[in-house]
Enzyme design. Sequence first.
Site, PDB file in Angstrom:
ATOM      1  N   ARG A 240       0.761  -1.268   0.017  1.00  0.00           N
ATOM      2  CA  ARG A 240       0.047  -0.117   0.073  1.00  0.00           C
ATOM      3  C   ARG A 240       0.807   1.258   0.056  1.00  0.00           C
ATOM      4  O   ARG A 240       1.806   1.275   0.686  1.00  0.00           O
ATOM      5  CB  ARG A 240      -1.037   0.018   1.226  1.00  0.00           C
ATOM      6  CG  ARG A 240      -2.173  -0.931   1.009  1.00  0.00           C
ATOM      7  CD  ARG A 240      -3.160  -0.379   0.296  1.00  0.00           C
ATOM      8  NE  ARG A 240      -4.265  -1.333   0.127  1.00  0.00           N
ATOM      9  CZ  ARG A 240      -4.302  -2.378  -0.857  1.00  0.00           C
ATOM     10  NH1 ARG A 240      -3.318  -2.696  -1.343  1.00  0.00           N
ATOM     11  NH2 ARG A 240      -5.670  -3.003  -0.722  1.00  0.00           N
ATOM     12  N   GLU A 269      -3.148   8.053  -4.103  1.00  0.00           N
ATOM     13  CA  GLU A 269      -3.281   7.266  -5.386  1.00  0.00           C
ATOM     14  C   GLU A 269      -4.519   7.555  -5.970  1.00  0.00           C
ATOM     15  O   GLU A 269      -5.636   7.739  -5.237  1.00  0.00           O
ATOM     16  CB  GLU A 269      -3.440   5.866  -4.696  1.00  0.00           C
ATOM     17  CG  GLU A 269      -3.351   4.681  -5.865  1.00  0.00           C
ATOM     18  CD  GLU A 269      -3.214   3.505  -5.199  1.00  0.00           C
ATOM     19  OE1 GLU A 269      -2.289   3.235  -4.426  1.00  0.00           O
ATOM     20  OE2 GLU A 269      -3.872   2.488  -5.585  1.00  0.00           O
ATOM     21  N   HIS A 288      -1.349   0.510  -9.713  1.00  0.00           N
ATOM     22  CA  HIS A 288      -2.045  -0.554  -8.662  1.00  0.00           C
ATOM     23  C   HIS A 288      -2.390  -1.613  -9.760  1.00  0.00           C
ATOM     24  O   HIS A 288      -3.796  -1.952  -9.648  1.00  0.00           O
ATOM     25  CB  HIS A 288      -2.990   0.184  -7.914  1.00  0.00           C
ATOM     26  CG  HIS A 288      -3.484  -0.617  -6.723  1.00  0.00           C
ATOM     27  ND1 HIS A 288      -3.745   0.078  -5.529  1.00  0.00           N
ATOM     28  CD2 HIS A 288      -3.090  -1.747  -6.455  1.00  0.00           C
ATOM     29  CE1 HIS A 288      -3.732  -0.790  -4.572  1.00  0.00           C
ATOM     30  NE2 HIS A 288      -3.596  -2.076  -5.090  1.00  0.00           N
TER      31      HIS A 288
HETATM   32  C1  GLV Z   1      -5.000  -5.211  -4.092  1.00  0.00           C
HETATM   33  O1  GLV Z   1      -4.086  -4.279  -3.611  1.00  0.00           O
HETATM   34  C2  GLV Z   1      -5.580  -5.994  -2.961  1.00  0.00           C
HETATM   35  O2  GLV Z   1      -5.516  -5.393  -1.870  1.00  0.00           O
HETATM   36  O3  GLV Z   1      -6.057  -6.949  -3.339  1.00  0.00           O
END
Ligand code: GLV
Length: 327
Positions: A240, A269, A288
Amino acid sequence: MSKPLVLVTRQIPDVGLDRLNEECHVILWEHDSVAPRDWVLEHIREAAGVVSLLTDVLDATVIASAPFLKVVSTMAVGFDNIDIEECSTRRIPVGHTPGVLTETTADFAFALLITVARKIVEGARYVKDGHWKTWSPTLLLGQDLHGATLGIVGYGRIGQAVARRAKGFGMRILACRSSAQAPTHGEDDDDVELVDLPTVLAESDFVSLHVPYTQATHHLIGKCELERMKGSAILVNTSRGAVIDSNALAAALSAGDIAAAALDVTDPEPIPLDHALFHEPQCLIVPHMASASIATRERMAVMAVENLLAGLQGTRVPFVVNPEVYR
Ligand code: GLV
């Protein structure tokens, strides 16, 4: 009997949505954008369940405005966007999708590592810009993975999957666990040295982050930690964004305290176009997408739907984040 009303905050793979439509009356945010808070607040009032994504903020206000809510199911392994305490107080189980994205995410962390260590983006740009005139013994020299030390911060499911890959690449592997991670089966591995975070940072050529985001891991990697790292080190983050202090990272890259970073996740983000990190030449940023393979996203959708349906039926949510609701 009428079907339960379920909110789905984004188009998820059909395999999940089709199943939901069979069993539930679905209210779907059909656009490929984050469902506006007002829309969520308006529709969650009537909902018995919600399938959400990591981009939705399901805070105490949202949960409180859903008097009939029986289950929350996120199509993600991370759940830092959901007020779990509030859900637990209301005895609302929260489901998530661990396991199915482990290998895909580990593949991607490795892809980022190789891409930056071997300057693949620079090479592609060099060719596309028309600079490739001849082979050169000194062009775009990168760092070897074999024989180098990989530091894994967070030795849960994904951290261990990264370690398995590193073993195949002939790397020395250091790892440290985060206190938020429960021991996982198969963690013992003679090829992995479990050490503390300062040792990982000081001794690794590459550092890859795999901790969940919690209060304890907020800015786990800040100015001091970046200063501990080798000047030649590459930092990879697929966990994260806020596990790293973005401003400290931009400063460290600009000062040459570390060599480069590869970020699948950022804080904030998406990364704003005027953010210092966005302009840092030694920072590769992708949107991401570590779990973004077709098969894995389908598995995540199915798992999220199964979690939701179990919650609606009042049976135990198979992958529940807050098992205390069943005590
Ligand atoms: C992706 O970042 C997830 O948490 O699945």
